[in-house]
Write a protein that holds these residues in place. Sequence first.
Motif, PDB file in Angstrom:
ATOM      1  N   LEU A   1      69.533  41.254 -32.168  1.00 33.78           N
ATOM      2  CA  LEU A   1      69.195  39.969 -32.633  1.00 33.78           C
ATOM      3  C   LEU A   1      68.477  39.201 -31.623  1.00 33.78           C
ATOM      4  CD1 LEU A   1      72.033  39.140 -35.058  1.00 33.78           C
ATOM      5  CD2 LEU A   1      69.879  39.588 -35.865  1.00 33.78           C
ATOM      6  N   ALA A   2      68.928  39.327 -30.512  1.00 32.49           N
ATOM      7  CA  ALA A   2      68.450  38.254 -29.597  1.00 32.49           C
ATOM      8  C   ALA A   2      67.003  38.898 -28.984  1.00 32.49           C
ATOM      9  CB  ALA A   2      69.373  38.270 -28.417  1.00 32.49           C
ATOM     10  N   VAL A   3      66.669  40.125 -28.998  1.00 31.22           N
ATOM     11  CA  VAL A   3      65.521  40.642 -28.630  1.00 31.22           C
ATOM     12  C   VAL A   3      64.247  40.412 -29.784  1.00 31.22           C
ATOM     13  CG1 VAL A   3      64.009  42.851 -28.376  1.00 31.22           C
ATOM     14  CG2 VAL A   3      66.465  42.186 -27.151  1.00 31.22           C
ATOM     15  N   LEU A   4      64.859  40.439 -31.154  1.00 30.08           N
ATOM     16  CA  LEU A   4      63.942  40.238 -32.211  1.00 30.08           C
ATOM     17  C   LEU A   4      63.673  38.728 -32.211  1.00 30.08           C
ATOM     18  CD1 LEU A   4      65.398  42.175 -35.336  1.00 30.08           C
ATOM     19  CD2 LEU A   4      63.149  42.423 -34.030  1.00 30.08           C
ATOM     20  N   GLY A   5      64.456  37.935 -31.814  1.00 23.74           N
ATOM     21  CA  GLY A   5      64.009  36.480 -31.683  1.00 23.74           C
ATOM     22  C   GLY A   5      63.088  36.385 -30.736  1.00 23.74           C
ATOM     23  N   LEU A   6      63.172  36.895 -29.590  1.00 21.18           N
ATOM     24  CA  LEU A   6      62.147  36.685 -28.501  1.00 21.18           C
ATOM     25  C   LEU A   6      60.846  37.143 -28.867  1.00 21.18           C
ATOM     26  CD1 LEU A   6      64.264  37.729 -25.228  1.00 21.18           C
ATOM     27  CD2 LEU A   6      63.321  35.340 -25.921  1.00 21.18           C
ATOM     28  N   VAL A   7      60.716  38.374 -29.565  1.00 20.91           N
ATOM     29  CA  VAL A   7      59.442  39.119 -30.026  1.00 20.91           C
ATOM     30  C   VAL A   7      59.072  38.281 -31.032  1.00 20.91           C
ATOM     31  CG1 VAL A   7      58.554  41.229 -30.685  1.00 20.91           C
ATOM     32  CG2 VAL A   7      60.461  41.142 -29.161  1.00 20.91           C
ATOM     33  N   LEU A   8      59.648  37.732 -31.991  1.00 21.20           N
ATOM     34  CA  LEU A   8      59.062  37.180 -33.205  1.00 21.20           C
ATOM     35  C   LEU A   8      59.082  35.891 -33.048  1.00 21.20           C
ATOM     36  CD1 LEU A   8      60.737  39.155 -36.020  1.00 21.20           C
ATOM     37  CD2 LEU A   8      58.585  39.635 -35.181  1.00 21.20           C
ATOM     38  N   LYS A   9      57.577  35.406 -33.025  1.00 21.14           N
ATOM     39  CA  LYS A   9      57.512  33.815 -32.936  1.00 21.14           C
ATOM     40  C   LYS A   9      58.124  33.005 -34.017  1.00 21.14           C
ATOM     41  CE  LYS A   9      53.332  34.135 -30.263  1.00 21.14           C
ATOM     42  NZ  LYS A   9      51.915  33.883 -29.947  1.00 21.14           N
TER      43      LYS A   9
ATOM     44  N   ALA B   1      72.367  35.401 -28.609  1.00 18.78           N
ATOM     45  CA  ALA B   1      72.900  35.422 -27.223  1.00 18.78           C
ATOM     46  C   ALA B   1      74.500  34.964 -27.263  1.00 18.78           C
ATOM     47  CB  ALA B   1      71.920  34.369 -26.297  1.00 18.78           C
ATOM     48  N   ILE B   2      74.564  33.782 -27.758  1.00 19.28           N
ATOM     49  CA  ILE B   2      75.992  33.234 -28.192  1.00 19.28           C
ATOM     50  C   ILE B   2      77.002  34.255 -28.623  1.00 19.28           C
ATOM     51  CG2 ILE B   2      77.392  31.594 -29.275  1.00 19.28           C
ATOM     52  CD1 ILE B   2      74.785  29.735 -29.227  1.00 19.28           C
ATOM     53  N   LEU B   3      76.635  34.901 -29.692  1.00 17.47           N
ATOM     54  CA  LEU B   3      77.387  35.868 -30.240  1.00 17.47           C
ATOM     55  C   LEU B   3      77.707  37.196 -29.074  1.00 17.47           C
ATOM     56  CD1 LEU B   3      76.121  36.181 -33.903  1.00 17.47           C
ATOM     57  CD2 LEU B   3      78.520  35.120 -33.029  1.00 17.47           C
ATOM     58  N   PHE B   4      76.561  37.404 -28.385  1.00 19.75           N
ATOM     59  CA  PHE B   4      76.618  38.687 -27.519  1.00 19.75           C
ATOM     60  C   PHE B   4      77.757  38.175 -26.231  1.00 19.75           C
ATOM     61  CE2 PHE B   4      75.455  40.690 -23.593  1.00 19.75           C
ATOM     62  CZ  PHE B   4      75.587  41.898 -23.912  1.00 19.75           C
TER      63      PHE B   4
END
Length: 55
Positions: free
Chosen positions: A21-29, A39-42
């Motif tokens: 989820l964190a990586v998808l959030g970074l990749v998708l504008k 990041a919080i959940l991780f």
Amino acid sequence: MGYASDMGGLIVTLLVIWLILAVLGLVLKGLFWLTVIGAILFVGTAVMGFVRRRT
């Protein structure tokens, strides 16, 4: 196979999901909020797993 191994598998699975989820959030504008939540959940899951493993 007991409770500890089941909990360990669950924690690893949750860590992988939160990381994706964190990586998808970074990749998708426009999905920066997904990065923050991931990041919080991780971090929360990692801390929970560490605390439960020590006790």
